[in-house]
Design a protein around this motif. Structure first.
Motif, PDB file in Angstrom:
ATOM      1  N   ALA A 116       0.818  -1.211   0.000  1.00 48.63           N
ATOM      2  CA  ALA A 116       0.000   0.000   0.000  1.00 48.63           C
ATOM      3  C   ALA A 116       0.853   1.262   0.000  1.00 48.63           C
ATOM      4  O   ALA A 116       1.936   1.309   0.595  1.00 48.63           O
ATOM      5  N   LEU A 117       0.328   2.278  -0.668  1.00 46.13           N
ATOM      6  CA  LEU A 117       0.909   3.621  -0.643  1.00 46.13           C
ATOM      7  C   LEU A 117       0.055   4.572   0.194  1.00 46.13           C
ATOM      8  O   LEU A 117       0.439   5.716   0.412  1.00 46.13           O
ATOM      9  N   SER A 118      -1.096   4.100   0.645  1.00 44.51           N
ATOM     10  CA  SER A 118      -2.064   4.952   1.336  1.00 44.51           C
ATOM     11  C   SER A 118      -1.554   5.366   2.712  1.00 44.51           C
ATOM     12  O   SER A 118      -0.636   4.768   3.287  1.00 44.51           O
ATOM     13  N   GLY A 119      -2.185   6.409   3.245  1.00 50.49           N
ATOM     14  CA  GLY A 119      -1.779   6.938   4.531  1.00 50.49           C
ATOM     15  C   GLY A 119      -2.016   5.994   5.689  1.00 50.49           C
ATOM     16  O   GLY A 119      -1.397   6.135   6.748  1.00 50.49           O
ATOM     17  N   ASP A 120      -2.915   5.009   5.511  1.00 49.94           N
ATOM     18  CA  ASP A 120      -3.180   4.069   6.601  1.00 49.94           C
ATOM     19  C   ASP A 120      -2.296   2.819   6.529  1.00 49.94           C
ATOM     20  O   ASP A 120      -2.528   1.852   7.251  1.00 49.94           O
ATOM     21  N   ALA A 121      -1.291   2.851   5.666  1.00 50.07           N
ATOM     22  CA  ALA A 121      -0.390   1.696   5.552  1.00 50.07           C
ATOM     23  C   ALA A 121       0.412   1.507   6.842  1.00 50.07           C
ATOM     24  O   ALA A 121       0.779   2.478   7.511  1.00 50.07           O
ATOM     25  N   GLU A 122       0.651   0.257   7.182  1.00 51.69           N
ATOM     26  CA  GLU A 122       1.497  -0.074   8.327  1.00 51.69           C
ATOM     27  C   GLU A 122       2.877  -0.482   7.820  1.00 51.69           C
ATOM     28  O   GLU A 122       3.004  -1.066   6.739  1.00 51.69           O
ATOM     29  N   VAL A 123       3.898  -0.186   8.596  1.00 52.15           N
ATOM     30  CA  VAL A 123       5.273  -0.466   8.181  1.00 52.15           C
ATOM     31  C   VAL A 123       5.813  -1.655   8.964  1.00 52.15           C
ATOM     32  O   VAL A 123       5.778  -1.663  10.206  1.00 52.15           O
ATOM     33  N   TYR A 124       6.268  -2.636   8.236  1.00 51.87           N
ATOM     34  CA  TYR A 124       6.896  -3.831   8.813  1.00 51.87           C
ATOM     35  C   TYR A 124       8.315  -3.965   8.256  1.00 51.87           C
ATOM     36  O   TYR A 124       8.645  -3.375   7.225  1.00 51.87           O
ATOM     37  N   SER A 125       9.119  -4.770   8.937  1.00 46.18           N
ATOM     38  CA  SER A 125      10.409  -5.182   8.387  1.00 46.18           C
ATOM     39  C   SER A 125      10.192  -6.443   7.572  1.00 46.18           C
ATOM     40  O   SER A 125       9.612  -7.416   8.078  1.00 46.18           O
ATOM     41  N   GLU A 126      10.625  -6.426   6.316  1.00 45.33           N
ATOM     42  CA  GLU A 126      10.404  -7.576   5.445  1.00 45.33           C
ATOM     43  C   GLU A 126      11.656  -8.446   5.363  1.00 45.33           C
ATOM     44  O   GLU A 126      12.785  -7.952   5.291  1.00 45.33           O
ATOM     45  N   TYR A 127      11.432  -9.767   5.368  1.00 47.38           N
ATOM     46  CA  TYR A 127      12.499 -10.751   5.209  1.00 47.38           C
ATOM     47  C   TYR A 127      12.056 -11.770   4.166  1.00 47.38           C
ATOM     48  O   TYR A 127      10.864 -12.045   4.018  1.00 47.38           O
ATOM     49  N   HIS A 128      13.017 -12.322   3.456  1.00 46.54           N
ATOM     50  CA  HIS A 128      12.708 -13.346   2.468  1.00 46.54           C
ATOM     51  C   HIS A 128      13.192 -14.706   2.965  1.00 46.54           C
ATOM     52  O   HIS A 128      14.283 -14.834   3.511  1.00 46.54           O
ATOM     53  N   TYR A 129      12.338 -15.703   2.788  1.00 49.03           N
ATOM     54  CA  TYR A 129      12.609 -17.077   3.223  1.00 49.03           C
ATOM     55  C   TYR A 129      12.761 -17.962   1.991  1.00 49.03           C
ATOM     56  O   TYR A 129      11.907 -17.929   1.090  1.00 49.03           O
ATOM     57  N   ARG A 130      13.844 -18.740   1.949  1.00 45.19           N
ATOM     58  CA  ARG A 130      14.063 -19.658   0.824  1.00 45.19           C
ATOM     59  C   ARG A 130      13.881 -21.121   1.220  1.00 45.19           C
ATOM     60  O   ARG A 130      13.197 -21.868   0.547  1.00 45.19           O
ATOM     61  N   ASP A 131      14.515 -21.522   2.306  1.00 42.83           N
ATOM     62  CA  ASP A 131      14.325 -22.883   2.803  1.00 42.83           C
ATOM     63  C   ASP A 131      14.832 -22.963   4.233  1.00 42.83           C
ATOM     64  O   ASP A 131      15.407 -22.001   4.751  1.00 42.83           O
ATOM     65  N   ALA A 132      14.608 -24.123   4.859  1.00 41.15           N
ATOM     66  CA  ALA A 132      14.937 -24.278   6.278  1.00 41.15           C
ATOM     67  C   ALA A 132      16.433 -24.242   6.553  1.00 41.15           C
ATOM     68  O   ALA A 132      16.849 -24.053   7.698  1.00 41.15           O
ATOM     69  N   GLN A 133      17.258 -24.428   5.523  1.00 47.01           N
ATOM     70  CA  GLN A 133      18.701 -24.436   5.707  1.00 47.01           C
ATOM     71  C   GLN A 133      19.314 -23.043   5.625  1.00 47.01           C
ATOM     72  O   GLN A 133      20.502 -22.873   5.861  1.00 47.01           O
ATOM     73  N   GLN A 134      18.521 -22.041   5.261  1.00 51.70           N
ATOM     74  CA  GLN A 134      19.042 -20.689   5.122  1.00 51.70           C
ATOM     75  C   GLN A 134      18.305 -19.742   6.067  1.00 51.70           C
ATOM     76  O   GLN A 134      17.097 -19.876   6.273  1.00 51.70           O
ATOM     77  N   PRO A 135      19.036 -18.761   6.643  1.00 57.88           N
ATOM     78  CA  PRO A 135      18.361 -17.796   7.524  1.00 57.88           C
ATOM     79  C   PRO A 135      17.509 -16.834   6.705  1.00 57.88           C
ATOM     80  O   PRO A 135      17.644 -16.723   5.477  1.00 57.88           O
ATOM     81  N   LEU A 136      16.616 -16.141   7.398  1.00 54.90           N
ATOM     82  CA  LEU A 136      15.832 -15.109   6.740  1.00 54.90           C
ATOM     83  C   LEU A 136      16.748 -14.000   6.217  1.00 54.90           C
ATOM     84  O   LEU A 136      17.698 -13.601   6.889  1.00 54.90           O
ATOM     85  N   VAL A 137      16.441 -13.500   5.030  1.00 59.36           N
ATOM     86  CA  VAL A 137      17.263 -12.467   4.395  1.00 59.36           C
ATOM     87  C   VAL A 137      16.540 -11.126   4.505  1.00 59.36           C
ATOM     88  O   VAL A 137      15.419 -10.986   4.003  1.00 59.36           O
ATOM     89  N   PRO A 138      17.137 -10.125   5.143  1.00 59.21           N
ATOM     90  CA  PRO A 138      16.483  -8.818   5.249  1.00 59.21           C
ATOM     91  C   PRO A 138      16.228  -8.218   3.871  1.00 59.21           C
ATOM     92  O   PRO A 138      17.069  -8.284   2.974  1.00 59.21           O
ATOM     93  N   ALA A 139      15.040  -7.614   3.705  1.00 60.44           N
ATOM     94  CA  ALA A 139      14.678  -7.019   2.416  1.00 60.44           C
ATOM     95  C   ALA A 139      14.190  -5.582   2.576  1.00 60.44           C
ATOM     96  O   ALA A 139      13.630  -5.017   1.642  1.00 60.44           O
ATOM     97  N   GLY A 140      14.394  -4.978   3.762  1.00 63.15           N
ATOM     98  CA  GLY A 140      14.011  -3.596   3.961  1.00 63.15           C
ATOM     99  C   GLY A 140      12.591  -3.442   4.476  1.00 63.15           C
ATOM    100  O   GLY A 140      11.902  -4.422   4.765  1.00 63.15           O
ATOM    101  N   PRO A 141      12.117  -2.205   4.584  1.00 62.36           N
ATOM    102  CA  PRO A 141      10.755  -1.965   5.091  1.00 62.36           C
ATOM    103  C   PRO A 141       9.698  -2.300   4.054  1.00 62.36           C
ATOM    104  O   PRO A 141       9.936  -2.229   2.846  1.00 62.36           O
ATOM    105  N   ALA A 142       8.513  -2.675   4.534  1.00 61.77           N
ATOM    106  CA  ALA A 142       7.372  -2.949   3.670  1.00 61.77           C
ATOM    107  C   ALA A 142       6.173  -2.158   4.189  1.00 61.77           C
ATOM    108  O   ALA A 142       5.896  -2.152   5.399  1.00 61.77           O
TER     109      ALA A 142
END
Length: 251
Positions: free
Chosen positions: A140-166
């Motif tokens: 969302a681009l709207s004023g009521d959007a909430e900001v989270y930290s985004e991470y990407h998951y590939r598989d159980a053998q790899q840690p979450l990869v930071p991808a910036g705010p969402a």
């Protein structure tokens, strides 16, 4: 016991018909046959949704009771099951090329906050007992959007990869109760909450990966370790005992 499975022929969206007396492995075999003609994802998901919805509750209860009564099968099932940090037991009933058949059980009294997430794969699910609410979120681009930290998951053998705010907003919610079936595309951002008092269970088809990574959106300070915990045979027996009691008398 004669059981009818309504298997859609996805290419024409016409229901086919198959019968069997077997268990979950037999159902998975027949589902694989019934969906083999599918070419479009939506058709395959609709066919699988029909198949799960058509399984009689009494047949499901009997097969679950059979798993619980067989100590060797229970131990084998526990070895391929885990407790997910989102608050439920994930039990792998059958694996086939292209999909796996899973049982998810949220026991009463277990409180857990799911992170917003998508999946690498589409799914189909049927609620066996209890109730759950699924929140569906959108970027969302709207004023009521909430900001989270985004991470990407590939598989159980790899840690979450930071991808910036969402920036996201709640688009809609859907309540699902006993007997309801639904499907979810791989890239749908969502969060599921089972009733913490009543508990809940679902029979789910997890299809093959259609993308390399999924999204996980977390608040500041959230635990980034999403690794599941092992499930013992005693844990599994307790979960199945509860579910069997809940399903007794469903028909």
């Amino acid at each position: 016991m004669n059981v009818a499975y309504t298997l859609a022929r996805p290419a024409q969206l016409r229901p086919g018909f198959a019968e069997a007396d077997g268990g979950f492995a037999d159902f998975a075999d027949r589902l694989q046959e019934g969906l083999a003609a599918g070419r479009r994802t939506l058709q395959i998901l609709n066919g699988a949704k029909q198949a799960l919805a058509a399984l009689p509750a009494g047949w499901l209860a009997a097969r679950l009771a059979g798993l619980r009564a067989d100590e060797a099968e229970l131990a084998a099932l526990a070895r391929r099951s885990v407790f997910n940090k989102n608050g439920f037991y994930k039990i792998r009933l059958a694996e086939r090329p292209g999909f796996s058949l899973r049982l998810h059980i949220w026991l009463p009294g277990v409180h857990a906050q799911e992170n917003l997430h998508s999946h690498r794969w589409p799914l189909v699910s049927r609620v066996l007992n209890g109730a759950l609410v699924s929140e569906y979120w959108e970027d969302a681009l709207s004023g009521d959007a909430e900001v989270y930290s985004e991470y990407h998951y590939r598989d159980a053998q790899q840690p979450l990869v930071p991808a910036g705010p969402a920036r996201v907003r709640l688009e809609t919610t859907a309540a699902y109760r006993q007997g309801d079936a639904y499907f979810l595309p791989a890239d749908r951002l969502h969060r599921v909450a089972a009733d913490p008092v009543l508990g809940c269970s679902t029979l789910m088809l997890r299809f093959a990966n259609t993308r390399a990574w999924s999204r996980n959106l977390m608040r500041a300070g959230a635990d980034l370790d999403v690794s599941p915990a092992p499930c013992s045979a005693a844990d599994l027996a307790r979960a199945l005992d509860w579910l069997s009691a809940e399903m007794a008398g469903q028909g």
